[in-house]
Design an enzyme around this catalytic site. Structure first.
Site, PDB file in Angstrom:
ATOM      1  N   CYS A  70       0.795  -1.230   0.000  1.00  0.00           N
ATOM      2  CA  CYS A  70       0.000   0.000   0.000  1.00  0.00           C
ATOM      3  C   CYS A  70       0.827   1.280   0.000  1.00  0.00           C
ATOM      4  O   CYS A  70       0.740   2.092  -0.918  1.00  0.00           O
ATOM      5  CB  CYS A  70      -0.898   0.041   1.223  1.00  0.00           C
ATOM      6  SG  CYS A  70      -1.890  -1.434   1.485  1.00  0.00           S
ATOM      7  N   HIS A 129      -2.129   6.825   4.556  1.00  0.00           N
ATOM      8  CA  HIS A 129      -1.080   5.818   4.709  1.00  0.00           C
ATOM      9  C   HIS A 129       0.308   6.322   4.286  1.00  0.00           C
ATOM     10  O   HIS A 129       1.132   5.562   3.794  1.00  0.00           O
ATOM     11  CB  HIS A 129      -1.429   4.529   3.906  1.00  0.00           C
ATOM     12  CG  HIS A 129      -0.831   3.302   4.546  1.00  0.00           C
ATOM     13  ND1 HIS A 129      -0.802   2.074   3.929  1.00  0.00           N
ATOM     14  CD2 HIS A 129      -0.235   3.135   5.752  1.00  0.00           C
ATOM     15  CE1 HIS A 129      -0.226   1.189   4.727  1.00  0.00           C
ATOM     16  NE2 HIS A 129       0.127   1.811   5.832  1.00  0.00           N
TER      17      HIS A 129
END
Ligand code: CA
Length: 450
Positions: A70, A129
């Site tokens: 990610c 993130h």
């Protein structure tokens, strides 16, 4: 009096110029299987709205991400540079464990920084993130508006489920009541509605279809025929995301913005085994440099500017997006980015390959793709892997036949090119924390039985 006239002239000129600068809509799915969209042959989960992007635009059949995970993928997606150049090789770790110094390097400019400086209205709706500390917060990285969460995953049904990683609007913690995928669609629509008369950059980063597997009955009921309950919930989550994308594309159409909006859709990495996804014939999963970790759905739409229903086969990569978006917006960059403006390639004006080669490094794993050839050490998480395999992807998309013994010259050529690229990188600035992450990667990449 002369000042007033000048002001009127300037405002007029700006409005004129802005009407020609396209909006930029960047949509990211999370942990999607390569084979889980209709345009890649998926049969059990209808994805009409994602498919419509390909039908109205260009599907890149060799579209890659530079990270099989990610956060690394997102770091390169927003900077246009290989994330290993600034040490962003691994995820920053869960919020409770991430050091405050861990996040997208403050020396890097984001696409949002550049478009904001050029006068765009900018927003992130969804997953960040790229660091938890305030200095890494989206509002400090070029986004004027933010609705989402800062970590790598989130409950879809309980905004307060993770106290370290709440749903936020700007810097404020909120108590979201809607299913999170629906909430992201609602916020995206509201942002577009507020900004439809000026150029905007909307980064819509769904956490769907990342774990946890959660979907309300209104979506699960669509898949009563799927007997595998994990696949059924995954299908429901995909369907919810596809509906959300449909609402966003629908609002572009209603506001007559389709010819003035560049749309890009990818998944941030390949599907992992844990969420019920499938990568089809591709080998490996998320967290590997096999195709199953790095080849993703990769779709562009810009009506009137890009051809409709075209399939583009040359290898391209997500870090091309900033260069492409900035070219569309007419924004120049002083720094050299790794990405290429894909627009002339997608329209067919420019022949040849956008890249001489594409490169990966993820701990002990590596890969390079040059033309149809790929040299790859993949598939074992962070453990030491054996010698690289040489694959001809034109004949062997499943990466089963190692040609390294037959083609030693090709191995040497690709290895030398990878070594040259690798020498330009810096060491990973933080470790792949914690151990369970490596264990998960190892489980995800067990070798194929053959
Ligand atoms: Ca992901």
């Amino acid at each position: 009096m002369r000042l007033v006239v000048l002001f009127v002239l300037l405002v007029g000129a700006t409005a004129q110029g802005e009407s020609q600068r396209p909006n930029i809509l960047l949509i990211v799915g999370d942990d999607m299987g390569y084979a889980d969209v209709g345009v890649h042959g998926c049969k059990d989960i209808p994805t009409p709205h994602i498919d419509s992007i390909a039908k109205n635009g260009v599907r890149c059949s060799s579209g890659y991400v530079s990270g099989p995970y990610c956060s690394p993928t997102r770091a390169a997606l927003l900077t246009g540079r290989y994330q290993q150049r600034f040490g962003h090789e691994f995820n920053p770790g869960p919020p409770v464990e991430a050091n405050i110094g861990v996040g997208l390097s403050l020396k890097e400019k984001t696409l949002a920084d550049r478009l904001k400086d050029a006068g765009y209205a900018t927003a992130l709706v969804g997953k960040w993130h790229l660091g938890h500390d305030k200095k890494f917060h989206p509002l400090n990285r070029g986004f004027q508006e933010y609705f989402g969460f800062l970590g790598g995953a989130h409950s879809y049904t309980n905004a307060k489920a993770d106290g370290n990683n709440p749903v936020m609007r700007g810097f404020d913690v909120i108590d979201e009541k809607e299913y999170l995928t629906d909430a992201f669609a609602r916020e995206a629509l509201a942002f577009i509605d507020r900004n439809k008369s000026k150029p905007f950059f909307l980064y819509l980063a769904f956490n769907a279809v990342h774990a946890p597997l959660q979907a309300p009955p209104k979506y699960r009921d669509r898949f009563a025929d799927i007997t595998d309950q994990r696949r059924r919930t995954y299908a429901a989550m995909m369907s919810a995301m596809d509906d959300a994308i449909g609402r966003v594309l629908g609002t572009l159409k209603e506001n007559k913005l389709e010819e003035n909006t560049l749309v890009f859709f990818i998944s941030d990495n390949g599907g992992p085994p844990v969420n019920g996804s499938t990568n089809g014939t591709l080998r490996g999963y998320k967290a590997s440099t096999w195709e199953g970790g790095i080849r993703v759905p990769f779709l562009f739409q810009w009506k009137g500017h890009l051809p409709a229903g075209k399939v583009y086969d040359r290898p391209v990569i997500q870090l091309d997006f900033p260069s492409t978006a900035l070219a569309a917006a007419g924004v120049k960059t002083e720094e050299k980015l790794d990405g290429v403006n894909l627009l002339p390639y997608l329209t067919g004006k420019q022949k040849g390959a956008p890249h001489d080669a594409l490169y990966w490094r993820f701990g002990q794993q590596m890969a390079i793709r040059k033309g149809d050839w790929k040299l790859v050490k993949g598939g074992r998480g962070n453990a030491i892997v054996e010698k690289p395999l040489l694959i001809n992807l034109a004949k062997d998309i499943g990466e089963q036949n190692d040609l390294s013994e037959k083609e030693p010259k090709k191995v040497a050529e690709l290895h030398a090119a990878w070594d040259k690229w690798n020498a330009e990188l810096i060491p990973a600035q933080w470790k792949p924390a914690p151990a369970r992450q490596a264990n998960r990667a190892n489980r995800a990449n067990r070798p194929l039985a053959n």
